[in-house]
Design a protein around this motif. Structure first.
Motif, PDB file in Angstrom:
ATOM      1  N   ALA A 276       0.815  -1.211   0.000  1.00 36.46           N
ATOM      2  CA  ALA A 276       0.000   0.000   0.000  1.00 36.46           C
ATOM      3  C   ALA A 276       0.849   1.261   0.000  1.00 36.46           C
ATOM      4  CB  ALA A 276      -0.931  -0.005   1.212  1.00 36.46           C
ATOM      5  N   LEU A 277       2.117   1.132   0.379  1.00 38.31           N
ATOM      6  CA  LEU A 277       3.028   2.272   0.387  1.00 38.31           C
ATOM      7  C   LEU A 277       3.801   2.411  -0.923  1.00 38.31           C
ATOM      8  CD1 LEU A 277       4.431   1.808   4.002  1.00 38.31           C
ATOM      9  CD2 LEU A 277       2.852   3.580   3.231  1.00 38.31           C
ATOM     10  N   GLY A 278       3.538   1.535  -1.883  1.00 39.38           N
ATOM     11  CA  GLY A 278       4.250   1.598  -3.152  1.00 39.38           C
ATOM     12  C   GLY A 278       5.633   0.997  -3.088  1.00 39.38           C
ATOM     13  N   ILE A 279       5.883   0.171  -2.075  1.00 39.95           N
ATOM     14  CA  ILE A 279       7.174  -0.481  -1.890  1.00 39.95           C
ATOM     15  C   ILE A 279       7.019  -1.963  -2.210  1.00 39.95           C
ATOM     16  CG2 ILE A 279       8.952  -1.063  -0.176  1.00 39.95           C
ATOM     17  CD1 ILE A 279       8.231   1.534   1.276  1.00 39.95           C
ATOM     18  N   VAL A 280       8.042  -2.559  -2.810  1.00 37.83           N
ATOM     19  CA  VAL A 280       8.009  -3.980  -3.157  1.00 37.83           C
ATOM     20  C   VAL A 280       8.203  -4.798  -1.880  1.00 37.83           C
ATOM     21  CG1 VAL A 280       9.071  -5.817  -4.503  1.00 37.83           C
ATOM     22  CG2 VAL A 280       8.956  -3.498  -5.442  1.00 37.83           C
ATOM     23  N   PRO A 281       7.260  -5.697  -1.547  1.00 36.78           N
ATOM     24  CA  PRO A 281       7.358  -6.417  -0.281  1.00 36.78           C
ATOM     25  C   PRO A 281       7.944  -7.819  -0.430  1.00 36.78           C
ATOM     26  CG  PRO A 281       5.168  -6.710  -1.167  1.00 36.78           C
ATOM     27  CD  PRO A 281       5.957  -5.913  -2.208  1.00 36.78           C
ATOM     28  N   TYR A 282       8.586  -8.262   0.644  1.00 34.38           N
ATOM     29  CA  TYR A 282       8.889  -9.684   0.801  1.00 34.38           C
ATOM     30  C   TYR A 282       8.919  -9.984   2.287  1.00 34.38           C
ATOM     31  CZ  TYR A 282      10.776 -14.339   0.402  1.00 34.38           C
ATOM     32  OH  TYR A 282      10.928 -15.710   0.491  1.00 34.38           O
ATOM     33  N   VAL A 283       8.167 -10.995   2.709  1.00 30.67           N
ATOM     34  CA  VAL A 283       8.068 -11.352   4.119  1.00 30.67           C
ATOM     35  C   VAL A 283       8.321 -12.840   4.273  1.00 30.67           C
ATOM     36  CG1 VAL A 283       6.661 -11.248   6.205  1.00 30.67           C
ATOM     37  CG2 VAL A 283       6.336  -9.529   4.403  1.00 30.67           C
ATOM     38  N   HIS A 295       4.181 -10.106  -3.883  1.00 27.98           N
ATOM     39  CA  HIS A 295       3.076  -9.937  -4.827  1.00 27.98           C
ATOM     40  C   HIS A 295       3.627 -10.051  -6.234  1.00 27.98           C
ATOM     41  CE1 HIS A 295      -0.129  -9.270  -2.169  1.00 27.98           C
ATOM     42  NE2 HIS A 295      -0.048  -7.968  -2.010  1.00 27.98           N
ATOM     43  N   SER A 296       2.966 -10.834  -7.075  1.00 25.96           N
ATOM     44  CA  SER A 296       3.378 -10.896  -8.473  1.00 25.96           C
ATOM     45  C   SER A 296       3.164  -9.561  -9.151  1.00 25.96           C
ATOM     46  CB  SER A 296       2.600 -11.998  -9.204  1.00 25.96           C
ATOM     47  OG  SER A 296       2.925 -13.261  -8.673  1.00 25.96           O
ATOM     48  N   ILE A 297       2.009  -8.970  -8.911  1.00 29.84           N
ATOM     49  CA  ILE A 297       1.710  -7.622  -9.408  1.00 29.84           C
ATOM     50  C   ILE A 297       1.123  -6.855  -8.242  1.00 29.84           C
ATOM     51  CG2 ILE A 297       0.388  -6.225 -11.029  1.00 29.84           C
ATOM     52  CD1 ILE A 297       0.330  -8.600 -12.896  1.00 29.84           C
ATOM     53  N   ILE A 298       1.766  -5.758  -7.866  1.00 27.01           N
ATOM     54  CA  ILE A 298       1.291  -4.973  -6.733  1.00 27.01           C
ATOM     55  C   ILE A 298       0.130  -4.109  -7.183  1.00 27.01           C
ATOM     56  CG2 ILE A 298       1.908  -3.239  -5.023  1.00 27.01           C
ATOM     57  CD1 ILE A 298       4.747  -4.246  -5.181  1.00 27.01           C
ATOM     58  N   LYS A 299      -1.038  -4.398  -6.640  1.00 23.00           N
ATOM     59  CA  LYS A 299      -2.246  -3.670  -7.036  1.00 23.00           C
ATOM     60  C   LYS A 299      -2.640  -2.669  -5.942  1.00 23.00           C
ATOM     61  CE  LYS A 299      -4.047  -7.576  -9.691  1.00 23.00           C
ATOM     62  NZ  LYS A 299      -5.150  -8.519  -9.860  1.00 23.00           N
ATOM     63  N   ASP A 300      -3.347  -1.658  -6.357  1.00 24.42           N
ATOM     64  CA  ASP A 300      -3.892  -0.662  -5.435  1.00 24.42           C
ATOM     65  C   ASP A 300      -2.813  -0.026  -4.573  1.00 24.42           C
ATOM     66  OD1 ASP A 300      -6.443  -1.322  -6.378  1.00 24.42           O
ATOM     67  OD2 ASP A 300      -6.582  -2.983  -4.960  1.00 24.42           O
ATOM     68  N   ALA A 301      -1.602   0.100  -5.106  1.00 25.22           N
ATOM     69  CA  ALA A 301      -0.513   0.726  -4.358  1.00 25.22           C
ATOM     70  C   ALA A 301      -0.179   2.064  -4.985  1.00 25.22           C
ATOM     71  CB  ALA A 301       0.718  -0.179  -4.362  1.00 25.22           C
ATOM     72  N   GLU A 302      -0.338   3.131  -4.218  1.00 27.65           N
ATOM     73  CA  GLU A 302      -0.023   4.458  -4.730  1.00 27.65           C
ATOM     74  C   GLU A 302       1.482   4.700  -4.667  1.00 27.65           C
ATOM     75  OE1 GLU A 302      -2.594   7.653  -3.283  1.00 27.65           O
ATOM     76  OE2 GLU A 302      -3.623   6.118  -2.130  1.00 27.65           O
ATOM     77  N   PRO A 303       2.017   5.529  -5.557  1.00 26.62           N
ATOM     78  CA  PRO A 303       3.434   5.890  -5.459  1.00 26.62           C
ATOM     79  C   PRO A 303       3.720   6.573  -4.132  1.00 26.62           C
ATOM     80  CG  PRO A 303       2.503   6.549  -7.567  1.00 26.62           C
ATOM     81  CD  PRO A 303       1.359   6.132  -6.709  1.00 26.62           C
ATOM     82  N   LEU A 304       4.955   6.469  -3.693  1.00 25.39           N
ATOM     83  CA  LEU A 304       5.326   7.054  -2.404  1.00 25.39           C
ATOM     84  C   LEU A 304       5.065   8.551  -2.357  1.00 25.39           C
ATOM     85  CD1 LEU A 304       8.616   5.151  -1.697  1.00 25.39           C
ATOM     86  CD2 LEU A 304       6.696   5.290  -0.141  1.00 25.39           C
ATOM     87  N   THR A 305       5.186   9.206  -3.501  1.00 28.23           N
ATOM     88  CA  THR A 305       5.006  10.660  -3.504  1.00 28.23           C
ATOM     89  C   THR A 305       3.554  11.051  -3.223  1.00 28.23           C
ATOM     90  OG1 THR A 305       4.733  10.520  -5.905  1.00 28.23           O
ATOM     91  CG2 THR A 305       6.905  11.111  -5.072  1.00 28.23           C
ATOM     92  N   LYS A 306       2.632  10.100  -3.342  1.00 30.57           N
ATOM     93  CA  LYS A 306       1.227  10.418  -3.137  1.00 30.57           C
ATOM     94  C   LYS A 306       0.678   9.849  -1.820  1.00 30.57           C
ATOM     95  CE  LYS A 306       0.114  10.654  -8.057  1.00 30.57           C
ATOM     96  NZ  LYS A 306      -0.754  10.148  -9.144  1.00 30.57           N
TER      97      LYS A 306
END
Length: 311
Positions: A276-283, A295-306
């Motif tokens: 959700a923060l526009g950062i690529v996750p791995y946990v 996530h294969s494709i990060i959906k509903d994630a806004e760019p950090l600038t927004k």
């Protein structure tokens, strides 16, 4: 071809020709899906990432990921898995070395500047004469020859354990910059992901593919062998670094977070928060010994600038 021509060739030639056509068609049918999947990986850049430092790398289990960082001492051979689509990155420690590494015995002891007790490792003096060439010749070159084209450069801030003055820190940072420039001079096509290294980005940002850091929400305490939540102040500091990387250098940012391996709900929740923060996750688990979640494709994630975050 006329009937008389077929007669002169004989039935056996016709059978062979037909068999060759069938094999060709089957091979094309087999290759095309693999190429299509690999186009997905290449077109998304870093995409969905995984970090796995276990000894048994089962390539087929990493097909959902675009970029996979593995421990090269596992014996995994990326050349034997070209049908699999992840971009294989080798884990490489820049700032520290352990006795288990094959190149440890070749390093002059004058290059050893201190120790990291938590990981039983030795801190390398980045300003040592000959270190950049040694790093490329003894560490990167063997991995390149094994088929690795990507490298995850870790322990880039370990010099802070031994550098106590501003002048010493600047000297160490310059040494790390020299290491990266030597690497890219020898292997211009090498793809590099940095683990932190925020202080050296001004001089090397144009040579890297992405920047990672650890523990935005969930962390692993190596010294006490336990999982903890990340304090809010630490998270805000990391997010400020992420904004800087995104806005100034336009590089992907990766957060590697940690949950108990049996706690899927924890992994899923943190992946969603990071995305959700526009950062690529791995946990994953604290030792990165199990396959975690991204996530294969990060959906509903806004760019950090927004994203509305406190500064």
């Amino acid at each position: 071809m006329t009937a008389s021509s077929f007669a002169r060739l004989g039935v056996s030639w016709i059978v062979v020709a037909c068999a060759a056509v069938v094999i060709l068609l089957l091979s094309v049918a087999w290759v095309r899906p693999a190429l299509a999947a690999c186009k997905r990986a290449s077109s998304t850049g870093i995409g969905a990432v995984a970090f796995f430092y276990g000894a048994n790398v089962q390539a087929e289990r990493f097909e959902p990921f675009d970029t996979v960082v593995i421990e090269p001492d596992s014996g995994f051979d990326p050349r034997a898995h070209t049908a699999h689509c992840p971009n294989w990155y080798a884990y490489v420690s820049v700032g520290e070395v352990t006795k288990e590494r094959a190149y440890y015995a070749k390093m002059p002891k004058t290059w050893f500047a201190g120790s990291n007790a938590a990981w039983a490792s030795t801190v390398v003096d980045q300003s040592a004469s000959g270190w950049p060439a040694f790093f490329v010749d003894q560490i990167i070159k063997p991995l390149w020859e094994r088929g690795y084209r990507g490298f995850f450069l870790d322990t880039l801030d370990s010099y802070q354990l031994v550098a106590k003055t501003d002048a010493e820190r600047v000297q160490q940072q310059a040494g790390i910059g020299a290491v990266l420039r030597e690497l890219k001079a020898r292997y211009p096509q090498a793809r590099l992901i940095l683990n932190r290294g925020f202080e050296i980005l001004p001089q090397v940002h144009d040579q890297v593919a992405a920047v990672a850091f650890e523990s935005l929400f969930g962390r692993w305490d190596q010294a006490n062998q336990r999982y903890d939540e990340v304090p809010g102040n630490d998270r805000e500091w990391l997010l400020a670094q992420a904004r800087e990387i995104h806005e100034r250098y336009r590089l992907p940012v990766i957060s590697i977070d940690y949950c108990p391996p049996e706690d899927e709900a924890c992994r899923r929740e943190i992946v969603q928060k990071i995305s959700a923060l526009g950062i690529v996750p791995y946990v994953a688990d604290g030792g990165l010994q199990t396959i975690g979640m991204s996530h294969s494709i990060i959906k509903d994630a806004e760019p950090l600038t927004k994203v509305s975050l406190r500064r």
